[in-house]
Scaffold this active site. Structure first.
Site, PDB file in Angstrom:
ATOM      1  N   ASN A 180      -3.689   3.266   1.168  1.00  0.00           N
ATOM      2  CA  ASN A 180      -2.406   4.357   1.343  1.00  0.00           C
ATOM      3  C   ASN A 180      -1.305   3.917   1.947  1.00  0.00           C
ATOM      4  OD1 ASN A 180      -3.438   3.804   3.459  1.00  0.00           O
ATOM      5  ND2 ASN A 180      -4.131   5.320   4.181  1.00  0.00           N
ATOM      6  N   GLU A 223      -0.800   4.787   9.839  1.00  0.00           N
ATOM      7  CA  GLU A 223      -1.348   4.869   8.737  1.00  0.00           C
ATOM      8  C   GLU A 223      -0.249   5.676   8.182  1.00  0.00           C
ATOM      9  OE1 GLU A 223      -3.920   4.759   7.264  1.00  0.00           O
ATOM     10  OE2 GLU A 223      -5.561   4.704   8.692  1.00  0.00           O
TER      11      GLU A 223
END
Ligand code: PGA
Length: 240
Positions: A135, A142
């Site tokens: 991702n 993140e």
């Protein structure tokens, strides 16, 4: 971003050449070491060179990139445990030159701040070795992580939790701690490693997509001395 594409056979050697250049040209290099599958060929080659007397890591100050929350100290899946097995214990990095994030700390914010401060007091990172999550995460920064974030606790993304089933957790931790993007971007040099066809899409987005915190790996493009080392499978969606 300097993009280097090599065969899987040459991947470990090419990465190790970069690490060896840094260790030989710097008195006491501060290096971040990631866990995951991507750096394994590099670690195998560093161990191989050390065992054959061709490399010493005795001057390296080693910094763990990130760590899982909710695992007790010494747990074999912890990043520090795997770094010891895969590299630290197999080479001559002195134990007192190994630093890592400890999630089981009373005041984690203070611990994270102290980790950044230690790095700054030691002159900043010389080389940040990084993987790319499927991702686009860098360390555990993140999607949504800005370029200005420092070392901190972070909730892990669902895609990270799914991929991390490969480590065989009894119960997958929902959070981790990670060196922040700002500290990594201040590194003198960055080496990002990605291998395999499953990374082709995120590699393409990292290189050709918009520079956005939705894809934290794309933020690394702003660094003036960043090498993205790929095998042919990971590079397959890039233009020639
Ligand atoms: P991997 O992990 O090297 O195991 O693909 C990379 C990452 O999640 O940063």
């Amino acid at each position: 971003m300097n993009i280097v594409v090599v065969s899987p056979e040459k991947f470990g050697n090419t990465a190790a050449d970069i690490v060896q250049r840094v260790t030989e040209n710097t008195e006491a290099p501060n290096i971040t070491f990631p866990t995951g599958d991507s750096p394994l060929p590099l670690y195998r080659e560093l161990v191989n060179r050390y065992q054959h007397g061709k490399l010493s890591l005795a001057n390296v100050q080693a910094f763990g990139l990130d760590e899982w929350g909710e695992l007790e100290p010494g747990h074999p899946i912890r990043c520090i445990s795997r770094m010891k097995t895969q590299l630290y214990s197999e080479t001559d990095i002195p134990v007192e030159q190994i630093y890592y994030l400890e999630p089981n700390t009373d005041d984690l914010d203070v611990h994270c701040e102290a980790y950044d401060k230690r790095i700054a007091d030691m002159g900043g990172l010389t080389l940040s070795i990084l993987g790319i999550g499927i991702n686009g995460h860098i360390g555990f920064n993140e999607p949504g992580s800005k370029a200005t974030v420092r070392t901190r606790k972070i909730q892990l993304a669902d895609r990270t939790l799914n991929v991390s089933q490969k480590y065989g957790f009894d119960k997958t931790p929902s959070w981790g701690v990670t060196l922040g993007l700002a500290t990594l971007l201040e590194s003198k040099e960055i080496l990002i490693l990605a291998t395999g066809a499953h990374k082709a899409e995120i590699v393409h987005l990292t290189v050709n997509g918009p520079e956005t915190s939705d894809v934290p790996s794309s933020l690394m493009r702003r660094h003036p001395n960043c090498t993205l080392l790929l095998d042919e499978a990971a590079a397959q969606l890039l233009k020639k």
